[in-house]
Design a protein around this motif. Structure first.
Motif, PDB file in Angstrom:
ATOM      1  N   PHE A  25     -46.630 -22.723  16.255  1.00 40.69           N
ATOM      2  CA  PHE A  25     -47.936 -22.958  16.867  1.00 40.69           C
ATOM      3  C   PHE A  25     -47.771 -23.924  18.035  1.00 40.69           C
ATOM      4  N   THR A  26     -48.859 -24.170  18.710  1.00 41.80           N
ATOM      5  CA  THR A  26     -48.822 -25.019  19.888  1.00 41.80           C
ATOM      6  C   THR A  26     -49.515 -26.345  19.601  1.00 41.80           C
ATOM      7  N   VAL A  27     -48.802 -27.429  19.833  1.00 41.00           N
ATOM      8  CA  VAL A  27     -49.391 -28.755  19.704  1.00 41.00           C
ATOM      9  C   VAL A  27     -49.784 -29.214  21.104  1.00 41.00           C
ATOM     10  N   THR A  28     -51.038 -29.558  21.229  1.00 41.22           N
ATOM     11  CA  THR A  28     -51.540 -29.964  22.533  1.00 41.22           C
ATOM     12  C   THR A  28     -51.931 -31.437  22.509  1.00 41.22           C
ATOM     13  N   THR A  29     -51.475 -32.176  23.478  1.00 43.19           N
ATOM     14  CA  THR A  29     -51.898 -33.568  23.592  1.00 43.19           C
ATOM     15  C   THR A  29     -52.840 -33.689  24.778  1.00 43.19           C
ATOM     16  N   TYR A  30     -53.902 -34.424  24.563  1.00 48.39           N
ATOM     17  CA  TYR A  30     -54.909 -34.586  25.600  1.00 48.39           C
ATOM     18  C   TYR A  30     -54.839 -35.986  26.198  1.00 48.39           C
ATOM     19  N   ASP A  31     -55.162 -36.045  27.451  1.00 52.08           N
ATOM     20  CA  ASP A  31     -55.249 -37.337  28.113  1.00 52.08           C
ATOM     21  C   ASP A  31     -56.529 -38.032  27.648  1.00 52.08           C
ATOM     22  N   GLU A  32     -56.382 -39.250  27.140  1.00 60.38           N
ATOM     23  CA  GLU A  32     -57.544 -39.938  26.565  1.00 60.38           C
ATOM     24  C   GLU A  32     -58.634 -40.218  27.590  1.00 60.38           C
ATOM     25  N   LYS A  33     -58.251 -40.470  28.811  1.00 59.93           N
ATOM     26  CA  LYS A  33     -59.250 -40.826  29.820  1.00 59.93           C
ATOM     27  C   LYS A  33     -59.964 -39.609  30.373  1.00 59.93           C
ATOM     28  N   THR A  34     -59.206 -38.597  30.740  1.00 57.54           N
ATOM     29  CA  THR A  34     -59.823 -37.459  31.421  1.00 57.54           C
ATOM     30  C   THR A  34     -60.178 -36.312  30.469  1.00 57.54           C
ATOM     31  N   GLY A  35     -59.531 -36.281  29.299  1.00 55.58           N
ATOM     32  CA  GLY A  35     -59.796 -35.204  28.352  1.00 55.58           C
ATOM     33  C   GLY A  35     -59.089 -33.909  28.711  1.00 55.58           C
ATOM     34  N   LYS A  46     -45.565 -25.818   9.104  1.00 55.57           N
ATOM     35  CA  LYS A  46     -45.895 -25.093   7.888  1.00 55.57           C
ATOM     36  C   LYS A  46     -47.383 -24.798   7.856  1.00 55.57           C
ATOM     37  N   LEU A  47     -47.702 -23.572   7.490  1.00 53.95           N
ATOM     38  CA  LEU A  47     -49.112 -23.201   7.392  1.00 53.95           C
ATOM     39  C   LEU A  47     -49.685 -23.738   6.088  1.00 53.95           C
ATOM     40  N   LYS A  48     -50.754 -24.524   6.190  1.00 52.87           N
ATOM     41  CA  LYS A  48     -51.345 -25.156   5.018  1.00 52.87           C
ATOM     42  C   LYS A  48     -52.583 -24.430   4.506  1.00 52.87           C
ATOM     43  N   TYR A  49     -53.372 -23.941   5.427  1.00 54.18           N
ATOM     44  CA  TYR A  49     -54.630 -23.323   5.017  1.00 54.18           C
ATOM     45  C   TYR A  49     -55.150 -22.414   6.122  1.00 54.18           C
ATOM     46  N   ILE A  50     -55.746 -21.290   5.715  1.00 50.17           N
ATOM     47  CA  ILE A  50     -56.351 -20.371   6.680  1.00 50.17           C
ATOM     48  C   ILE A  50     -57.863 -20.436   6.516  1.00 50.17           C
ATOM     49  N   PHE A  51     -58.555 -20.898   7.528  1.00 48.45           N
ATOM     50  CA  PHE A  51     -60.011 -20.964   7.477  1.00 48.45           C
ATOM     51  C   PHE A  51     -60.622 -19.633   7.921  1.00 48.45           C
ATOM     52  N   SER A  52     -60.060 -19.086   8.984  1.00 51.71           N
ATOM     53  CA  SER A  52     -60.506 -17.795   9.487  1.00 51.71           C
ATOM     54  C   SER A  52     -59.377 -17.262  10.350  1.00 51.71           C
ATOM     55  N   ASN A  53     -59.563 -16.090  10.991  1.00 47.39           N
ATOM     56  CA  ASN A  53     -58.456 -15.585  11.800  1.00 47.39           C
ATOM     57  C   ASN A  53     -58.327 -16.275  13.148  1.00 47.39           C
ATOM     58  N   SER A  54     -59.117 -17.322  13.358  1.00 51.19           N
ATOM     59  CA  SER A  54     -58.888 -18.108  14.571  1.00 51.19           C
ATOM     60  C   SER A  54     -58.941 -19.604  14.268  1.00 51.19           C
ATOM     61  N   TYR A  60     -47.043 -30.469  10.783  1.00 53.17           N
ATOM     62  CA  TYR A  60     -45.828 -30.628  11.567  1.00 53.17           C
ATOM     63  C   TYR A  60     -45.457 -32.102  11.574  1.00 53.17           C
ATOM     64  N   ARG A  61     -44.270 -32.407  11.080  1.00 56.07           N
ATOM     65  CA  ARG A  61     -43.795 -33.806  10.998  1.00 56.07           C
ATOM     66  C   ARG A  61     -44.836 -34.713  10.355  1.00 56.07           C
ATOM     67  N   LYS A  62     -45.337 -34.296   9.200  1.00 55.76           N
ATOM     68  CA  LYS A  62     -46.293 -35.081   8.385  1.00 55.76           C
ATOM     69  C   LYS A  62     -47.676 -35.206   9.014  1.00 55.76           C
ATOM     70  N   ASN A  63     -47.857 -34.604  10.177  1.00 56.29           N
ATOM     71  CA  ASN A  63     -49.173 -34.646  10.796  1.00 56.29           C
ATOM     72  C   ASN A  63     -49.869 -33.310  10.584  1.00 56.29           C
ATOM     73  N   LYS A  64     -51.181 -33.379  10.459  1.00 55.25           N
ATOM     74  CA  LYS A  64     -51.967 -32.185  10.266  1.00 55.25           C
ATOM     75  C   LYS A  64     -52.637 -31.806  11.574  1.00 55.25           C
ATOM     76  N   TYR A  65     -52.577 -30.518  11.899  1.00 53.72           N
ATOM     77  CA  TYR A  65     -53.213 -30.036  13.118  1.00 53.72           C
ATOM     78  C   TYR A  65     -54.106 -28.852  12.784  1.00 53.72           C
ATOM     79  N   TYR A  66     -55.124 -28.675  13.587  1.00 55.34           N
ATOM     80  CA  TYR A  66     -55.959 -27.483  13.480  1.00 55.34           C
ATOM     81  C   TYR A  66     -55.743 -26.661  14.737  1.00 55.34           C
TER      82      TYR A  66
END
Ligand SMILES: [Zn+2]
Length: 92
Positions: A25-35, A46-54, A60-66
């Motif tokens: 998957f893609t991990v995206t980091t955002y700039d805090e000031k500009t967004g 690792k896939l933890k849970y499927i909420f829907s098909n999107s 990833y590395r102990k962090n959870k991402y959506y």
């Protein structure tokens, strides 16, 4: 998915990823000031849970991402797919 010998893009149906399996998957980091997007990188987690098909919950590395897209480890990552594109050659 397979890579087309004519154009080098991908075709076919992506493989399904089951909960508890590895996925890309893609991990995206955002700039805090500009967004705006600062950095997008393709990772394998690792896939933890499927909420829907999107909407997927991944770890990833102990962090959870959506994320809205996951890919099977055998398939191109969402980032690669977006970059390379899908084959539009006539059906084989
Ligand atoms: Zn093609």
């Amino acid at each position: 998915m397979e890579r087309c010998k004519n154009c080098g893009r991908y075709y076919g149906e992506p493989k399904k990823v089951a909960v508890g399996e590895k996925c890309k998957f893609t991990v995206t980091t955002y700039d805090e000031k500009t967004g705006s997007i600062r950095k997008a990188s393709g990772v394998t987690g690792k896939l933890k849970y499927i909420f829907s098909n999107s909407c997927y919950s991944v770890e990833y590395r102990k962090n959870k991402y959506y994320v809205d897209t996951v890919a099977h480890p055998d398939d191109p990552s969402p980032l690669t797919l977006a970059f390379v594109g899908r084959c539009t050659c006539p059906a084989k």
